[in-house]
Enzyme design. Structure first.
Site, mmCIF file in Angstrom:
data_model
loop_
_atom_site.group_PDB
_atom_site.id
_atom_site.type_symbol
_atom_site.label_atom_id
_atom_site.label_comp_id
_atom_site.label_asym_id
_atom_site.label_seq_id
_atom_site.Cartn_x
_atom_site.Cartn_y
_atom_site.Cartn_z
ATOM 1 N N LYS A 1 -0.219 -8.206 6.397
ATOM 2 C CA LYS A 1 -1.537 -8.723 6.763
ATOM 3 C C LYS A 1 -1.477 -10.235 6.981
ATOM 4 O O LYS A 1 -0.488 -10.886 6.631
ATOM 5 C CB LYS A 1 -2.522 -8.377 5.649
ATOM 6 N N TYR A 17 -9.382 0.849 9.813
ATOM 7 C CA TYR A 17 -10.086 0.919 8.532
ATOM 8 C C TYR A 17 -11.386 1.718 8.633
ATOM 9 O O TYR A 17 -12.323 1.476 7.855
ATOM 10 C CB TYR A 17 -10.377 -0.492 8.024
ATOM 11 N N PHE A 35 -17.353 -4.970 1.957
ATOM 12 C CA PHE A 35 -16.339 -5.930 2.396
ATOM 13 C C PHE A 35 -15.779 -5.613 3.781
ATOM 14 O O PHE A 35 -14.893 -6.298 4.278
ATOM 15 C CB PHE A 35 -15.192 -6.002 1.378
ATOM 16 N N ARG A 79 14.181 9.585 1.303
ATOM 17 C CA ARG A 79 13.132 9.293 0.327
ATOM 18 C C ARG A 79 11.758 9.400 0.990
ATOM 19 O O ARG A 79 11.636 9.192 2.184
ATOM 20 C CB ARG A 79 13.291 7.882 -0.220
ATOM 21 N N ARG A 131 2.957 -5.521 -3.886
ATOM 22 C CA ARG A 131 1.683 -6.139 -4.269
ATOM 23 C C ARG A 131 1.751 -6.747 -5.659
ATOM 24 O O ARG A 131 1.149 -7.782 -5.922
ATOM 25 C CB ARG A 131 0.549 -5.111 -4.176
ATOM 26 N N ASN A 145 -3.909 -9.043 -0.427
ATOM 27 C CA ASN A 145 -2.827 -8.251 -1.023
ATOM 28 C C ASN A 145 -1.641 -8.039 -0.080
ATOM 29 O O ASN A 145 -0.892 -7.078 -0.194
ATOM 30 C CB ASN A 145 -3.370 -6.928 -1.575
ATOM 31 N N HIS A 187 -0.234 -3.683 4.038
ATOM 32 C CA HIS A 187 -0.819 -2.349 4.077
ATOM 33 C C HIS A 187 0.287 -1.307 4.171
ATOM 34 O O HIS A 187 1.305 -1.540 4.812
ATOM 35 C CB HIS A 187 -1.730 -2.219 5.321
ATOM 36 N N GLU A 231 -2.010 6.270 12.071
ATOM 37 C CA GLU A 231 -1.851 4.812 12.159
ATOM 38 C C GLU A 231 -0.710 4.433 13.099
ATOM 39 O O GLU A 231 -0.817 3.473 13.870
ATOM 40 C CB GLU A 231 -1.635 4.232 10.753
#
Ligand code: IDP
Ligand code: MG
Length: 148
Positions: A11, A51, A59, A81, A101, A111, A114, A125
């Protein structure tokens, strides 16, 4: 589980703090394979789609308003994995030291990166942020000598 893919976006706060390299390194160090990278300013429309599940949150407006800096985004896959679940605890849990984070985030609104919260959302996404031609056709079979 083989070749599961996730979408990671660093971000604007992570980009501004110069954490692109350190965060990519964490994924590479753990054996994830990068198959696409992009440095971009997504704009409000794309962020609203990304989002969309948070549209009713107080927010939301601040979250999707275009930031002056460019978020970097990339996606990774791993042959061995789970790519979606193994990188960081989601909000609102307090991320422990050792996670991205836990080591870098200042607060919930800052943070640094994403990560997709499910395989289904990762697919959505990835399709939102990348065109198919921007993504390497890489399979775990090509890297057997590393992961056997
Ligand atoms: P996630 O990033 O762990 O999946 P979500 O609940 O999906 O968390 O929220 C998306 C992003 O919205 C968070 O990473 C954070 O940047 C921001 N966010 C979530 N809750 C709050 C809040 O209470 N205040 C400000 N920003 C928030
Ligand atoms: Mg989320």
């Amino acid at each position: 589980m083989a070749d599961e893919q996730t979408f990671i976006a660093i971000k604007p706060d992570g980009v501004q703090r110069g954490l692109v390299g350190p965060i990519i390194s964490r994924f590479e160090n753990r054996g994830f394979k990068l198959v696409a990278l992009k440095l971009t300013s997504p704009g409000q429309e794309l962020l609203e789609k990304h989002y969309a599940d948070l549209a009713t949150k107080p927010f939301f407006k601040g979250l999707v308003s275009s930031a002056p800096s460019a978020p970097w985004s990339g996606r990774v896959r791993t042959p061995s994995r789970p790519a979606v679940s193994s990188w960081v605890l989601p909000t609102p849990l307090t991320p422990p030291p050792g996670t991205i984070r836990g080591d870098y985030a200042i607060e919930v609104g800052r943070n640094v990166c994403h990560g997709s919260d499910s395989v289904e959302n990762a697919k959505k996404e990835i399709a939102l942020w990348f065109t198919p031609s921007e993504v390497l056709k890489w399979t775990s079979a090509q890297a057997k000598w590393v992961y056997e």
